[in-house]
Scaffold this active site. Structure first.
Site, PDB file in Angstrom:
ATOM      1  CE1 TYR A  73      69.672  19.944  -1.938  1.00  0.00           C
ATOM      2  CE2 TYR A  73      70.581  19.163   0.149  1.00  0.00           C
ATOM      3  CZ  TYR A  73      70.719  19.404  -1.193  1.00  0.00           C
ATOM      4  OH  TYR A  73      71.896  19.083  -1.818  1.00  0.00           O
ATOM      5  CE  LYS A 113      70.448  17.072  -4.198  1.00  0.00           C
ATOM      6  NZ  LYS A 113      70.466  17.321  -5.648  1.00  0.00           N
ATOM      7  CB  SER A 125      73.710  15.428  -1.323  1.00  0.00           C
ATOM      8  OG  SER A 125      74.199  15.918  -0.113  1.00  0.00           O
TER       9      SER A 125
END
Ligand code: UDP
Length: 348
Positions: A152, A156, A127
């Site tokens: 989160y 990644k 991302s």
């Protein structure tokens, strides 16, 4: 014989669009999903769009190594596209252990099975959040990653590093291990739906993301859209993002998988930005939605949302040149597809 691609998290928003494009490009696809954040709507839609009733589907949790191992034993997997992960930033702040366990263990299991079953090509869905509030825009793949601001975002970054390390460790078949090659695709803001309106984004509860909130407001499920912040240092005061059409995004995956399977990679681990290269403000997006769909949206300006970066958009040169891929749909077309999908869900 057609090459076989495992799509983990393949019943979800991005996974279902990628499955459609892979099948369209002639690949065999196996879908794995634990259905923790979706129902069968999109997988059923995929079958309708592709006319393929026989897509192998495994309802398994990738955190269960035995289940993943069994799948790899039953299919000769040439490439994996790994989507199976939790994705809500706010929830990850409240439940870090759950996020780290799920997002890291599932990916480690995919990598371990890839290595143990003779090697594999692994595509990780990363991302643009890895760039944080970048100093220089647009961001290239060389733009330094900044410390993640949520568990989160950290998963990644960690999964990118894990993939790089596994690729390095298995290079050349060292220690008799199967070779793992890897690509991380850094997505900007995926929006929209398939032109058939048979698959699209299906948020559970109140949507966090802008476009589902817009379409749910337009259909009457939500009363009013809050535009978070109109005092940012941008032309109209709202944040700038790079909104990438979901079908264009899915096609980038096909290009990346083909690059791996056709032996075209220049390095065993590669990273590509997947965006349009064009910044669009929240306010511009809202007005474009109104214009293209011929309606008025109920919205108001609200305070900034904590954690939002002011602006981010992609330099897409590397993906354009190396993957031979480029975003094609206009924002207007994409917003029309998002609205068609919302109406399809409402039976209108
Ligand atoms: N946004 C907004 N209202 C909403 C949801 C999002 O104004 O109800 C804004 C958000 O502040 C950001 C942009 O829309 O500037 C994109 O947010 P989204 O959550 O879709 O993606 P993000 O860029 O945070 O990953």
């Amino acid at each position: 014989m057609a090459k076989k691609v495992l799509v983990s998290g393949g019943a979800g928003y991005i996974g279902s669009h990628v499955t459609v494009e892979l099948i369209g490009a002639g690949y065999d696809v196996v879908v794995a999903d634990n259905m923790s954040n979706c129902d069968m709507t999109c997988f059923e839609g995929v079958k309708k769009i592709t006319g393929r009733e026989d897509i192998p589907f495994y309802q398994i949790d990738c955190c269960d190594y035995e289940a993943v191992d069994k799948l790899f034993a039953e299919h000769k997997i040439d490439a994996v596209i790994h989507f199976a992960a939790f994705k809500a930033v706010g929830e990850s702040v409240a439940k870090p252990i759950m996020y780290y366990r799920n997002n890291l263990v599932s990916f480690l299991n995919i990598l371990e099975a890839s290595k143990n079953h003779g090697g594999c090509n692994v595509l990780f869905s990363s991302s643009a959040t890895v760039y944080g509030e970048a100093e220089n825009l647009p961001v290239t793949e060389q733009t330094p990653r900044l410390p993640a601001t949520s568990p989160y975002g950290n998963t990644k970054q960690m999964c990118e590093d894990i993939l790089r390390d596994v690729v390095l460790a298995t290079a050349g078949g060292a220690d008799g291990q199967g070779v793992v090659k890897g690509i991380a695709l850094r997505y900007f803001n995926p929006i929209g739906a398939h032109p058939s309106a048979l698959i699209g984004e299906l948020p559970r509860g109140v949507p966090n993301n802008l476009v589902p909130f817009i379409t749910q407001t337009a259909i009457g499920k939500r009363e009013c859209l809050s535009i978070f912040g109109n005092d940012y240092p941008t032309e109209d005061g709202t944040c700038l993002r790079d909104y990438i059409d979901i079908v264009d995004l899915a096609k980038a995956h096909v290009a990346a998988v083909s690059r791996m399977l056709d032996g075209k990679m220049k390095q065993d681990y590669e990273i590509f930005n997947v965006g349009t290269g064009r910044p669009v403000s929240v306010y511009e997006l809202v007005t474009a939605f109104e214009k293209v769909n011929g309606l008025k949206l109920n919205y108001k300006f609200a305070p900034r949302r904590p954690g939002d970066v002011v602006a981010i958009w992609a330099d897409t040169k590397l993906a354009n040149e190396e993957l031979g891929w480029k975003a094609e749909r206009t924002v207007g077309e994409t917003l029309a597809s998002a609205w068609a999908w919302e109406r399809h869900l409402a039976g209108k």
